[in-house]
Design a protein around this motif. Structure first.
Motif, PDB file in Angstrom:
ATOM      1  N   THR A 140       0.842  -1.203   0.000  1.00 56.54           N
ATOM      2  CA  THR A 140       0.000   0.000   0.000  1.00 56.54           C
ATOM      3  C   THR A 140       0.877   1.253   0.000  1.00 56.54           C
ATOM      4  O   THR A 140       1.895   1.314   0.707  1.00 56.54           O
ATOM      5  CB  THR A 140      -0.926  -0.003   1.229  1.00 56.54           C
ATOM      6  OG1 THR A 140      -1.820  -1.110   1.136  1.00 56.54           O
ATOM      7  CG2 THR A 140      -1.728   1.288   1.321  1.00 56.54           C
ATOM      8  N   ARG A 185      -2.816  10.574  -0.904  1.00 59.55           N
ATOM      9  CA  ARG A 185      -3.510   9.686  -1.836  1.00 59.55           C
ATOM     10  C   ARG A 185      -3.102   8.258  -1.498  1.00 59.55           C
ATOM     11  O   ARG A 185      -1.925   7.915  -1.548  1.00 59.55           O
ATOM     12  CB  ARG A 185      -3.150  10.035  -3.275  1.00 59.55           C
ATOM     13  CG  ARG A 185      -3.927   9.210  -4.327  1.00 59.55           C
ATOM     14  CD  ARG A 185      -3.600   9.697  -5.725  1.00 59.55           C
ATOM     15  NE  ARG A 185      -4.045  11.071  -5.919  1.00 59.55           N
ATOM     16  CZ  ARG A 185      -5.286  11.416  -6.249  1.00 59.55           C
ATOM     17  NH1 ARG A 185      -6.193  10.480  -6.428  1.00 59.55           N
ATOM     18  NH2 ARG A 185      -5.599  12.688  -6.419  1.00 59.55           N
ATOM     19  N   THR A 229      -3.403   4.087  -1.994  1.00 56.98           N
ATOM     20  CA  THR A 229      -3.694   3.032  -2.959  1.00 56.98           C
ATOM     21  C   THR A 229      -3.217   1.689  -2.405  1.00 56.98           C
ATOM     22  O   THR A 229      -2.045   1.551  -2.024  1.00 56.98           O
ATOM     23  CB  THR A 229      -2.992   3.304  -4.300  1.00 56.98           C
ATOM     24  OG1 THR A 229      -3.411   4.583  -4.798  1.00 56.98           O
ATOM     25  CG2 THR A 229      -3.342   2.232  -5.323  1.00 56.98           C
ATOM     26  N   THR A 243     -10.452  -1.928  -0.321  1.00 52.46           N
ATOM     27  CA  THR A 243      -9.540  -1.446  -1.361  1.00 52.46           C
ATOM     28  C   THR A 243      -9.560   0.080  -1.397  1.00 52.46           C
ATOM     29  O   THR A 243     -10.619   0.695  -1.489  1.00 52.46           O
ATOM     30  CB  THR A 243      -9.952  -1.989  -2.741  1.00 52.46           C
ATOM     31  OG1 THR A 243      -9.883  -3.413  -2.711  1.00 52.46           O
ATOM     32  CG2 THR A 243      -9.022  -1.459  -3.830  1.00 52.46           C
ATOM     33  N   ASP A 247      -8.635   2.898  -3.587  1.00 44.77           N
ATOM     34  CA  ASP A 247      -8.363   3.096  -5.012  1.00 44.77           C
ATOM     35  C   ASP A 247      -8.113   4.586  -5.277  1.00 44.77           C
ATOM     36  O   ASP A 247      -8.957   5.294  -5.831  1.00 44.77           O
ATOM     37  CB  ASP A 247      -9.549   2.585  -5.829  1.00 44.77           C
ATOM     38  CG  ASP A 247      -9.246   2.542  -7.319  1.00 44.77           C
ATOM     39  OD1 ASP A 247      -8.068   2.721  -7.689  1.00 44.77           O
ATOM     40  OD2 ASP A 247     -10.180   2.339  -8.103  1.00 44.77           O
ATOM     41  N   GLY A 248      -6.961   5.047  -4.823  1.00 47.93           N
ATOM     42  CA  GLY A 248      -6.681   6.470  -4.938  1.00 47.93           C
ATOM     43  C   GLY A 248      -7.500   7.316  -3.982  1.00 47.93           C
ATOM     44  O   GLY A 248      -7.776   8.495  -4.263  1.00 47.93           O
TER      45      GLY A 248
END
Length: 394
Positions: free
Chosen positions: A132, A142, A144, A200, A202-203
């Motif tokens: 991550t 940010r 991810t 998850t 995701d950005g």
């Protein structure tokens, strides 16, 4: 830390109605948010938070008593208590003063439920293998990556996410919502109602002020200090499971007639009960000793917590196995309390460091510095340092 656990909370947890509700949660496969809110109103989630931030400031030893009560009835709810306390600890110890003042009251009152987002599919207990990323772009973070098996991740309002920033271990609090996808994990035998989730990022974005400690601090310092506390509370829960199983075993042995006598009159049965009782009592005493070391910020607290978790998880295994052998088929049905305790004991051998990892930590500490040793084993955790409590790492 200032006082005991709230009396109303203890009364609620000791009421038979709590056990009955926990059984219903297991059957349904989920602890409902309304039940969590109800217990949070009594102080369940604010035990480790100071009174200035709307917690009860309960000393660690008294907190472990609450964990024992909760785990004995609901190992699933206990898992929330553990991870929520770990997040509160990270915020209290490592976040900026502004973040502490803003979030600790929300966490303490349960208006914000937080999940501990560390584990990844391929990383396991190896924090150095996390993939991550937590990138900083101006005043924005940010995030991810994908995290697995998050207790109460399905209904968490925020996640304490661990990853890397420019190759350095870091962590940040990320709200549920845009850029965060939540999927239900397959039901596990030991934590059927813990609402495990695969999450998850995701950005997903968060303000830079949500960083907890600066890059390079998130791992090992934040995560390992959280794991020390988590191991203490998992150990306390394991003691609660062991005590509950031992009560079932003793009650059954005292009343079950067989061949003109009771099981409890047979010497081999007495031997089983005695071994389980000693294992449980030793673990309970070691848990309280560990709690005191943590409260006193002893440098040895991290290894002591690893020892406590190993000892207590084994006591839970011993006690539930003893109860299972004595109760026979009666204790094997899905709805029997012993089935839940037995499954929880297996889970306690895995979470917050499986048995083999803890053995490695304990042995490495024993061997460290001795001639002929390679010192290859991982450091158990960042030692407690009093000066860290008042330092915002930004």
């Amino acid at each position: 830390m200032t006082g005991p656990a709230p009396a109303a909370l203890l009364a609620a947890l000791r009421d038979d109605a709590f056990t009955a509700r926990a059984t219903a949660w297991e059957r349904a496969g989920a602890v409902p948010r309304a039940a969590i809110d109800e217990l949070a109103a009594l102080g369940l989630l604010g035990l480790t938070v100071d009174t200035a931030h709307r917690g009860s400031g309960t000393p660690p030893a008294a907190v472990t008593d609450v964990h024992r009560l909760v785990a004995a009835a609901s190992p699933s709810l206990h898992s929330l208590l553990v991870v929520h306390a770990m997040v509160c600890h990270a915020v209290r110890r490592w976040a900026s003063a502004e973040l502490r003042d803003a979030l600790l009251p929300e966490l303490a009152t349960g208006r914000m439920l937080a999940a501990f987002a560390l584990t990844e599919q391929q990383a396991g207990a190896d924090t150095g293998a996390l993939t991550t990323t937590i990138d900083r772009v101006g005043d924005t973070l940010r995030i991810t990556g994908t995290k697995r098996w998050l207790s109460f991740g399905q209904i968490a309002d925020a996640y304490l996410v661990f990853g890397s920033t420019d190759g350095r271990g870091s962590c940040a609090l990320v709200d549920a919502g845009a850029g965060v996808r939540v999927a239900v994990e397959p039901v596990t035998a030991g934590l059927r109602a813990a609402r495990l989730a695969r999450v998850t990022f995701d950005g997903a974005t968060a303000p830079a002020s949500r960083a907890v400690g600066r890059p390079g601090i998130g791992i090992p310092f934040v995560v390992t200090s959280c794991l020390t506390l988590g191991r203490l509370y998992v150990a306390a829960g394991a003691v609660g499971v062991a005590e509950a199983a031992l009560r079932l075993a003793a009650d059954h042995a005292a009343t079950r007639a067989h061949g003109g006598t009771t099981l409890g009159d047979r010497q081999l049965v007495r031997g089983l009960l005695a071994d389980a009782a000693l294992a449980t009592d030793a673990a309970a005493r070691y848990v309280r000793h560990t709690a005191q070391e943590i409260e006193d910020r002893e440098p040895s607290a991290a290894v002591t917590a690893a020892r406590a978790k190993l000892l207590a998880s084994r006591a839970a295994t011993t006690a539930t196995a003893t109860a299972s052998r004595l109760l026979g088929a009666a204790g094997q049905t899905e709805d029997h309390p012993l089935a839940r305790l037995h499954a929880a004991a297996r889970v306690h051998e895995v979470i917050e460091g499986p048995t083999e990892v803890l053995q490695d930590i304990i042995a490495a500490d024993l061997l460290r510095g001795r001639p002929g040793t390679t010192d290859r084993a991982p450091s158990p955790a960042a030692p407690y340092r009093k000066e860290d409590d008042h330092r915002a790492e930004h």
